[in-house]
Scaffold this motif. Structure first.
Motif, short mmCIF file in Angstrom:
data_model
loop_
_atom_site.label_atom_id
_atom_site.label_comp_id
_atom_site.label_asym_id
_atom_site.label_seq_id
_atom_site.Cartn_x
_atom_site.Cartn_y
_atom_site.Cartn_z
N ARG A 15 0.83 3.74 1.77
CA ARG A 15 0.40 4.08 2.75
C ARG A 15 1.28 3.71 3.33
O ARG A 15 2.28 4.49 3.91
N GLU A 16 2.29 2.49 3.19
CA GLU A 16 3.23 1.69 4.18
C GLU A 16 4.16 2.31 3.65
O GLU A 16 4.92 2.58 4.23
N GLN B 140 -0.24 -8.28 5.52
CA GLN B 140 -0.35 -8.41 4.95
C GLN B 140 0.39 -8.60 3.68
O GLN B 140 -1.03 -9.50 3.16
N GLU C 293 1.25 -1.22 -0.01
CA GLU C 293 -0.36 -0.10 -0.06
C GLU C 293 1.11 1.01 0.30
O GLU C 293 1.78 0.78 1.06
#
Length: 162
Positions: free
Chosen positions: A43-44, A138, A41
């Protein structure tokens, strides 16, 4: 005293400081195919970049910057299809401190972190197992091994010596 500035990742393309370039001449690192960075992601990746400020100094002749330390995470993040949305923090250092900063970040820091990171596959295995149990994971083990550029079987608990 260092100043900090946040800039878009896709706007930076800084050369190495001449001392860093000379220090790295003998480095020979062979990289394998990187895992699919788009699986992560955005944001990661931004969390990672927020915790990895890039040390630079301003050149005397112009308003450009030079890198004072290796930062492979920048190149890795550029492969993400939405990398234009990522921001990076610049740690703008005094040019007079460049030689000390280069030595500190590229040699001393490497030596200080070695005891922790020389066992990276075993450490990744342990943290992965814990994250799975906690419901935090994840990425799959195969994806992590591709990011680490090791085979999935390398991510295992260390062998106990008899």
């Amino acid at each position: 005293m260092a100043k900090y500035r946040k800039v878009a990742l896709n706007t930076i393309n800084f050369p190495f400081h001449r001392l860093l370039q000379e220090m790295l001449e003998a480095d020979h690192i062979t990289l394998k195919k990187q895992g699919d960075i788009n699986r992560l992601e955005l944001r990661e990746l931004q969390f990672i970049l927020d915790n990895c400020p890039i040390s630079v100094c301003q050149t005397a002749h112009s308003n450009t910057f030079e890198l004072l330390a290796l930062s492979p995470i920048l190149d890795i993040c550029r492969y993400h299809t939405q990398s234009n949305k990522l921001k990076v923090s610049l740690n703008i250092c005094d040019a007079d401190d460049a030689s000390c900063i280069i030595s500190s970040l590229n040699i001393t820091k490497l030596a200080l972190e070695y005891p922790t990171y020389h066992r990276t596959p075993a450490l990744l295995f342990h943290r992965y197992q814990q994250a799975v149990q906690m419901g935090l994971m994840q990425s799959t083990k195969n994806e992590l091994s591709a990011f680490a550029q090791v085979t999935p079987s390398a991510l295992r608990a260390p062998q106990k010596r008899s």
